[in-house]
Design a protein around this motif. Structure first.
Motif, PDB file in Angstrom:
ATOM      1  N   UNK A 121      -0.708 -16.162  59.085  1.00  0.00           N
ATOM      2  CA  UNK A 121       1.082 -16.091  57.956  1.00  0.00           C
ATOM      3  C   UNK A 121       1.906 -16.063  58.912  1.00  0.00           C
ATOM      4  N   UNK A 122       1.939 -15.324  59.410  1.00  0.00           N
ATOM      5  CA  UNK A 122       3.156 -14.795  60.185  1.00  0.00           C
ATOM      6  C   UNK A 122       3.333 -15.485  61.703  1.00  0.00           C
ATOM      7  N   UNK A 123       2.227 -16.649  61.720  1.00  0.00           N
ATOM      8  CA  UNK A 123       2.467 -17.373  62.715  1.00  0.00           C
ATOM      9  C   UNK A 123       3.205 -18.695  62.192  1.00  0.00           C
ATOM     10  N   UNK A 148       3.655 -13.346  54.066  1.00  0.00           N
ATOM     11  CA  UNK A 148       2.840 -11.839  54.256  1.00  0.00           C
ATOM     12  C   UNK A 148       3.831 -10.938  53.580  1.00  0.00           C
ATOM     13  N   UNK A 149       2.636  -9.817  53.002  1.00  0.00           N
ATOM     14  CA  UNK A 149       3.675  -8.873  52.631  1.00  0.00           C
ATOM     15  C   UNK A 149       5.167  -8.311  54.219  1.00  0.00           C
ATOM     16  N   UNK A 150       4.518  -8.313  55.096  1.00  0.00           N
ATOM     17  CA  UNK A 150       5.315  -8.002  56.165  1.00  0.00           C
ATOM     18  C   UNK A 150       6.928  -8.105  56.261  1.00  0.00           C
ATOM     19  N   UNK A 151       6.568  -9.942  56.025  1.00  0.00           N
ATOM     20  CA  UNK A 151       8.213 -10.521  55.819  1.00  0.00           C
ATOM     21  C   UNK A 151       9.398 -10.245  55.458  1.00  0.00           C
ATOM     22  N   UNK A 156       6.013 -20.296  63.104  1.00  0.00           N
ATOM     23  CA  UNK A 156       6.318 -21.652  63.047  1.00  0.00           C
ATOM     24  C   UNK A 156       7.553 -22.271  62.885  1.00  0.00           C
ATOM     25  N   UNK A 157       7.785 -21.868  61.226  1.00  0.00           N
ATOM     26  CA  UNK A 157       8.832 -22.455  60.636  1.00  0.00           C
ATOM     27  C   UNK A 157      10.387 -22.104  60.729  1.00  0.00           C
ATOM     28  N   UNK A 158       9.796 -20.948  61.204  1.00  0.00           N
ATOM     29  CA  UNK A 158      10.963 -20.345  61.718  1.00  0.00           C
ATOM     30  C   UNK A 158      11.873 -21.169  62.594  1.00  0.00           C
ATOM     31  N   UNK A 159      10.762 -21.208  63.693  1.00  0.00           N
ATOM     32  CA  UNK A 159      11.361 -22.255  64.569  1.00  0.00           C
ATOM     33  C   UNK A 159      11.546 -23.563  64.908  1.00  0.00           C
TER      34      UNK A 159
END
Length: 227
Positions: A201-203, A170-173, A207-210
């Motif tokens: 998408x941020x969620x 997402x753009x926020x990333x 999850x991927x980062x975790x």
């Protein structure tokens, strides 16, 4: 087993985020760590500080974006080279072995691509993969490779895949980080107010980062227990 046994003070680390530095310091408490804040200026300054510190070898550590579709979140990378501006910078074989590239740890080699900007879309990742032949990318390793080569200092990379090649962020990333490598809450909230549909998408990204952080922690714990 004492984790400090995995803590040689003769390696300096360049990371993008505070969270990456916190994980690293559990296993390398005696090593200098520079945080770039995921910015070009921060990465250049961080690389220069590590070289100026006189540390014998330097390593780029943290998260990476996948370019090879086969690399899922949590894949550990110890690249054999970094590509920046079309130039190949080979990683030190000795540093790579210390980081786990021993043929038994299940780490992925190949080339890592440096990017000056956050790559958000799956389409751009595919384009970069075809253009460069690299398996993943990050925003710090190229600057460290350039600085290390100029100083004739051995360098390496230890990274873990966070967002896979087929994932559009997402753009926020691309704007949610503060200059010190933390979370820029103001920028994040402003982006979410403009487009609340990013939340899902941020969620998934969280999850991927975790998953990536847990994979790296397990990898470092295994290395520590083997000493």
């Amino acid at each position: 087993m004492n984790k400090s046994l995995l803590s040689p003070a003769d390696i300096g680390f360049l990371v993008g985020l505070k969270a990456e530095a916190s994980l690293l310091r559990q296993f390398f408490p005696g090593s200098p760590v520079a945080i770039s804040g995921a910015t070009r200026e921060g990465a250049e300054k961080g690389a220069a500080r590590l070289i100026a510190s006189g540390v014998p070898s330097v390593v780029s550590f943290g998260l990476a974006a996948g370019l090879d579709p086969a690399l899922r979140p949590g894949t550990i990378l110890v690249p054999d080279a970094v590509v920046k501006d079309g130039k190949l910078y080979p990683c030190s074989p000795a540093v790579r072995r210390r980081l786990g590239a021993d043929g038994r740890s299940g780490v992925v080699a190949g080339a890592l691509l440096h990017s000056d900007v956050v790559v958000l879309t799956a389409e751009e990742k595919q384009h970069l993969a075809l253009e460069s032949g690299c398996c993943a990318l990050d925003m710090e390793s190229g600057f460290l490779a350039v600085a290390a080569q100029a100083a004739k200092r051995p360098f390496g990379v230890l990274r873990v895949v966070c967002d896979p090649a087929d994932r559009t962020l997402p753009p926020a990333a691309g704007i949610a980080l503060s200059p010190d490598g933390g979370l820029g809450a103001g920028a994040l909230m402003a982006s979410l107010l403009r487009n609340p549909l990013q939340i899902g998408s941020l969620i998934r990204l969280g999850s991927d980062a975790s998953r990536a952080r847990k994979s790296m922690q397990r990898f470092l714990e295994v290395k520590a227990s083997a000493l």
